[in-house]
Design a protein around this motif. Structure first.
Motif, PDB file in Angstrom:
ATOM      1  N   ASN A   8       0.836  -1.108   0.160  1.00 44.56           N
ATOM      2  CA  ASN A   8      -0.001   0.543   0.259  1.00 44.56           C
ATOM      3  C   ASN A   8       0.544   1.475   0.083  1.00 44.56           C
ATOM      4  O   ASN A   8       0.739   2.304   0.072  1.00 44.56           O
ATOM      5  CB  ASN A   8      -1.099   0.324   1.042  1.00 44.56           C
ATOM      6  N   VAL A   9       2.417   1.347  -0.199  1.00 48.86           N
ATOM      7  CA  VAL A   9       2.791   2.262  -0.829  1.00 48.86           C
ATOM      8  C   VAL A   9       3.327   1.924  -2.111  1.00 48.86           C
ATOM      9  O   VAL A   9       3.937   0.325  -1.627  1.00 48.86           O
ATOM     10  CB  VAL A   9       3.974   2.543   0.752  1.00 48.86           C
ATOM     11  N   GLU A  10       4.486   3.161  -2.249  1.00 44.85           N
ATOM     12  CA  GLU A  10       5.394   2.843  -3.173  1.00 44.85           C
ATOM     13  C   GLU A  10       6.106   3.936  -2.918  1.00 44.85           C
ATOM     14  O   GLU A  10       6.436   4.372  -2.418  1.00 44.85           O
ATOM     15  CB  GLU A  10       4.889   3.510  -5.233  1.00 44.85           C
ATOM     16  N   VAL A  11       7.526   3.932  -4.079  1.00 45.15           N
ATOM     17  CA  VAL A  11       9.003   3.876  -3.501  1.00 45.15           C
ATOM     18  C   VAL A  11       9.389   4.940  -4.488  1.00 45.15           C
ATOM     19  O   VAL A  11       9.349   4.680  -5.690  1.00 45.15           O
ATOM     20  CB  VAL A  11       9.843   3.077  -3.909  1.00 45.15           C
ATOM     21  N   ASN A  12       9.245   6.017  -4.444  1.00 42.55           N
ATOM     22  CA  ASN A  12       9.874   6.906  -5.007  1.00 42.55           C
ATOM     23  C   ASN A  12      11.174   7.379  -5.799  1.00 42.55           C
ATOM     24  O   ASN A  12      11.907   6.565  -5.044  1.00 42.55           O
ATOM     25  CB  ASN A  12       9.961   8.884  -4.127  1.00 42.55           C
ATOM     26  N   VAL A  13      11.685   6.703  -7.442  1.00 42.24           N
ATOM     27  CA  VAL A  13      12.624   6.855  -7.405  1.00 42.24           C
ATOM     28  C   VAL A  13      13.967   7.394  -7.731  1.00 42.24           C
ATOM     29  O   VAL A  13      14.562   7.902  -7.982  1.00 42.24           O
ATOM     30  CB  VAL A  13      12.420   5.469  -9.216  1.00 42.24           C
ATOM     31  N   GLU A  14      13.196   8.453  -7.566  1.00 40.63           N
ATOM     32  CA  GLU A  14      14.166   9.795  -6.692  1.00 40.63           C
ATOM     33  C   GLU A  14      14.654  10.041  -5.462  1.00 40.63           C
ATOM     34  O   GLU A  14      15.989   9.976  -5.930  1.00 40.63           O
ATOM     35  CB  GLU A  14      13.463  11.602  -6.866  1.00 40.63           C
ATOM     36  N   ASN A  15      14.510   9.378  -4.865  1.00 41.46           N
ATOM     37  CA  ASN A  15      15.086  10.237  -3.015  1.00 41.46           C
ATOM     38  C   ASN A  15      14.627   8.592  -2.814  1.00 41.46           C
ATOM     39  O   ASN A  15      15.581   8.296  -1.562  1.00 41.46           O
ATOM     40  CB  ASN A  15      14.273  10.545  -2.454  1.00 41.46           C
ATOM     41  N   GLY A  16      14.162   7.938  -3.251  1.00 42.00           N
ATOM     42  CA  GLY A  16      13.563   6.119  -1.843  1.00 42.00           C
ATOM     43  C   GLY A  16      13.094   6.595  -0.919  1.00 42.00           C
ATOM     44  O   GLY A  16      12.943   5.236  -0.083  1.00 42.00           O
ATOM     45  N   ASN A  29      -2.128  -1.486   8.844  1.00 42.41           N
ATOM     46  CA  ASN A  29      -0.540  -2.091   8.648  1.00 42.41           C
ATOM     47  C   ASN A  29      -0.030  -1.005   7.182  1.00 42.41           C
ATOM     48  O   ASN A  29      -0.547  -1.042   6.213  1.00 42.41           O
ATOM     49  CB  ASN A  29      -0.565  -3.311   8.382  1.00 42.41           C
ATOM     50  N   ILE A  30       1.446  -0.555   7.092  1.00 42.03           N
ATOM     51  CA  ILE A  30       2.264  -0.367   6.154  1.00 42.03           C
ATOM     52  C   ILE A  30       2.843  -1.355   5.188  1.00 42.03           C
ATOM     53  O   ILE A  30       3.020  -2.091   5.935  1.00 42.03           O
ATOM     54  CB  ILE A  30       2.900   0.954   6.350  1.00 42.03           C
ATOM     55  N   GLY A  38       5.372  -2.248   9.473  1.00 48.02           N
ATOM     56  CA  GLY A  38       5.078  -1.298  11.287  1.00 48.02           C
ATOM     57  C   GLY A  38       3.740  -0.895  10.609  1.00 48.02           C
ATOM     58  O   GLY A  38       3.339  -1.140   9.972  1.00 48.02           O
ATOM     59  N   HIS A  39       2.091  -0.265  11.218  1.00 45.75           N
ATOM     60  CA  HIS A  39       1.878   0.757  11.334  1.00 45.75           C
ATOM     61  C   HIS A  39       1.257   1.839  11.334  1.00 45.75           C
ATOM     62  O   HIS A  39       2.067   2.913  11.855  1.00 45.75           O
ATOM     63  CB  HIS A  39       0.890  -0.024  12.022  1.00 45.75           C
ATOM     64  N   ALA A  40       0.379   2.422  10.668  1.00 49.86           N
ATOM     65  CA  ALA A  40      -0.114   4.269  10.563  1.00 49.86           C
ATOM     66  C   ALA A  40      -0.132   4.625  11.847  1.00 49.86           C
ATOM     67  O   ALA A  40      -1.246   4.008  12.761  1.00 49.86           O
ATOM     68  CB  ALA A  40      -0.886   4.386   9.648  1.00 49.86           C
ATOM     69  N   THR A  41       0.424   5.585  11.982  1.00 46.00           N
ATOM     70  CA  THR A  41      -0.016   5.692  13.691  1.00 46.00           C
ATOM     71  C   THR A  41      -1.073   7.797  13.400  1.00 46.00           C
ATOM     72  O   THR A  41      -1.441   8.284  14.559  1.00 46.00           O
ATOM     73  CB  THR A  41       1.135   6.497  14.060  1.00 46.00           C
ATOM     74  N   SER A  52       8.575   8.992   9.912  1.00 46.94           N
ATOM     75  CA  SER A  52       8.951   8.442  11.129  1.00 46.94           C
ATOM     76  C   SER A  52       7.589   8.944  11.852  1.00 46.94           C
ATOM     77  O   SER A  52       7.363   8.920  12.426  1.00 46.94           O
ATOM     78  CB  SER A  52      10.189   9.306  11.409  1.00 46.94           C
ATOM     79  N   HIS A  53       7.154  10.267  10.788  1.00 43.53           N
ATOM     80  CA  HIS A  53       6.253  11.018  11.620  1.00 43.53           C
ATOM     81  C   HIS A  53       4.401  10.466  11.477  1.00 43.53           C
ATOM     82  O   HIS A  53       3.493  11.110  11.857  1.00 43.53           O
ATOM     83  CB  HIS A  53       5.883  12.378  10.586  1.00 43.53           C
ATOM     84  N   ASN A  54       4.510   9.241  10.707  1.00 42.97           N
ATOM     85  CA  ASN A  54       3.029   8.530  11.120  1.00 42.97           C
ATOM     86  C   ASN A  54       3.253   7.114  10.712  1.00 42.97           C
ATOM     87  O   ASN A  54       2.507   6.365  10.562  1.00 42.97           O
ATOM     88  CB  ASN A  54       2.162   9.867   9.487  1.00 42.97           C
ATOM     89  N   LEU A  55       4.559   6.512  10.509  1.00 41.38           N
ATOM     90  CA  LEU A  55       4.954   4.916  10.959  1.00 41.38           C
ATOM     91  C   LEU A  55       5.475   4.560  12.003  1.00 41.38           C
ATOM     92  O   LEU A  55       6.098   5.155  12.324  1.00 41.38           O
ATOM     93  CB  LEU A  55       5.181   4.764   9.079  1.00 41.38           C
ATOM     94  N   LYS A  56       5.546   4.030  12.648  1.00 43.54           N
ATOM     95  CA  LYS A  56       6.476   2.760  13.928  1.00 43.54           C
ATOM     96  C   LYS A  56       5.638   1.619  13.789  1.00 43.54           C
ATOM     97  O   LYS A  56       5.273   0.793  12.865  1.00 43.54           O
ATOM     98  CB  LYS A  56       5.084   3.173  15.147  1.00 43.54           C
TER      99      LYS A  56
END
Length: 456
Positions: A8-16, A29-30, A38-41, A52-56
């Motif tokens: 449910n997430v993808e990786v930006n090929v510019e910055n990872g 869950n992410i 981990g899970h969404a906070t 880190s601001h929304n995943l633990k």
């Protein structure tokens, strides 16, 4: 880039870094690599940055593990393939023929450096060998024993001071048997001019080593260590899977690979356990994982205090995410053995080695286990290398371009779908045949011994 259709997430090929491909609710869950990381906070909207601001992490304490017998894999491919190695008197194979100076104690570091400068031998300073007790000193002795016995060294001068806990006579009891033509000993306190005596001994070692010439050796004799450091969001997409494919190919040909960094198996350990060739190896793997967790709690530390600041800057958020990328270096190979500090590789296939993720300690442990060379993947970049050739594999092309003096091969083209397995395999064979890696060219050849005890 979507790595797995379940993500449910993808990786930006510019910055990872990760971005949501759909709305995600707080507590959900992410998923990356098809597995929870981990899970969404908090509630996360489609397209929003996930970090880190929304995943633990979901990890906490010890886990329960289950054993399932893996399917047996037959050897395949050209098992007649060879490389040009040095066959030692005891039958061991080396890919280098250097003279090593191995110190029993840190007090003679400068003496070793002078001898190395005068003779062309290689020295490896460390601060240990005295004022250590019990298991702490034993680990030092076992790592040094692995160095003395390493077949990449055509000759070894064991250099001591004379009054240390790990003095030469004590160390000989740990070392066991040795070839007197290949290994010589020098206590600095015993001679008026230890430099002159050391030069004489090193010259004798060099003369003996020069008698050994490269000859064709079966590829099944090759032993390769697997390591990652300075990882980023591309590590689990390019360089680590590439090394995993190399591992699968080499082990299918009867060779050996060694995977370490136990804390970076946390969260992905069941994937390794599912490939253990027997219940005995499975139980050793469970012990390996739980003992390292106990090591953390024994010192009052949080088990899952990982990744590092550099990892986070590169797009890695949780230990599950880091571990799921890290273990890909072992490919899909069957896990055949679990090694402790000071153990050497004995079985063909993939072995797991005890030790931390710390880069210089990990490569030292791999070297002491007898690997001929190390494949070291990195997304942030590092010059570190150890006593054996350390092949740097960049996860992205920007790093490879920026740090040409560090990187041996760029896995960045894999982002565009290129299969680089044969390219990496050919590079490894060329290194085994004598081509130098960047760490060798630059002289970045260091050791750091794991410490777990008091110092007197």
């Amino acid at each position: 880039m979507l790595i797995n259709r379940l993500d449910n997430v993808e990786v930006n090929v510019e910055n990872g870094h990760k971005y949501a491909v759909r709305d995600i609710s707080a507590g959900e869950n992410i998923v990356k690599y098809g597995m929870p990381i981990g899970h969404a906070t908090a509630d996360i909207k489609k397209g929003e940055h996930v970090h880190s601001h929304n995943l633990k992490t979901n990890l906490d304490g010890k886990w329960e593990y289950t054993y399932s017998a893996p399917a047996k894999k037959a050897l395949r491919g050209n098992t007649d393939m060879t490389f040009m190695g040095y066959v030692r008197e005891n039958g061991d194979i080396g890919i280098r023929n250097d003279i090593w100076i191995v110190n029993t104690v840190g007090c003679v570091n400068k003496t070793a450096e002078i001898l190395a400068a005068r003779t062309g031998a290689k020295c490896f300073p460390h601060p240990f060998g005295c004022s250590q007790l019990g298991e702490d000193q034993k680990i030092t002795q076992l790592i040094l024993r692995g160095m003395v016995n390493h077949p990449n060294a055509g000759g070894v001068l064991v250099l001591g001071l004379g009054c240390e806990n790990n003095n030469i006579e004590v160390f000989k009891n740990v070392l066991g048997t040795w070839d007197e033509k290949r290994v010589k000993f020098l206590n600095a306190q015993d001679f008026d001019d230890e430099i002159e005596e050391g030069i004489k001994l090193i010259r004798a070692l060099r003369a003996n080593a020069d008698k050994c010439k490269r000859t064709p050796v079966p590829i099944s004799k090759l032993k390769v260590g697997l390591k990652c450091g300075g990882s980023d969001g591309f590590s689990g997409i390019t360089a680590n899977p590439l090394v995993g494919r190399f591992c699968d190919k080499l082990t299918a040909l009867g060779g050996s690979c060694v995977l370490t960094e136990v804390p970076e198996m946390f969260g992905a350990e069941q994937l390794l356990m599912d490939r253990c060739e027997s219940r005995e190896v499975f139980e050793k793997t469970v012990k390996l994982i739980n003992d390292f967790k106990d090591y953390y709690t024994r010192h009052g530390q949080v088990i899952y205090e990982n990744p590092s600041p550099g990892n986070k800057a590169g797009g890695i958020t949780t230990l599950e995410e880091k571990s799921l990328g890290c273990v890909q270096k072992g490919g899909l190979a069957t896990v055949v053995d679990v090694l402790d500090y000071g153990d050497t590789v004995k079985k063909a296939g993939l072995s797991l080695l005890n030790g931390p993720g710390n880069d210089i300690v990990a490569v030292t442990n791999l070297m002491a286990a007898g690997v001929h060379l190390i494949l070291f993947t990195t997304g942030r970049g590092t010059p570190v290398g150890t006593a054996v050739p350390t092949v740097k594999v960049s996860t992205n092309s920007a790093l490879a371009e920026k740090k040409k003096g560090w990187i041996d091969i760029d896995a960045g083209p894999m982002l565009e779908g290129k299969d680089m397995t044969e390219e990496l395999f050919s590079l490894v064979i060329s290194v085994a045949n004598g081509d130098k890696t960047k760490n060798e060219i630059n002289g970045y050849e260091e050791i750091s011994i794991f410490k777990d005890g008091v110092t007197l």
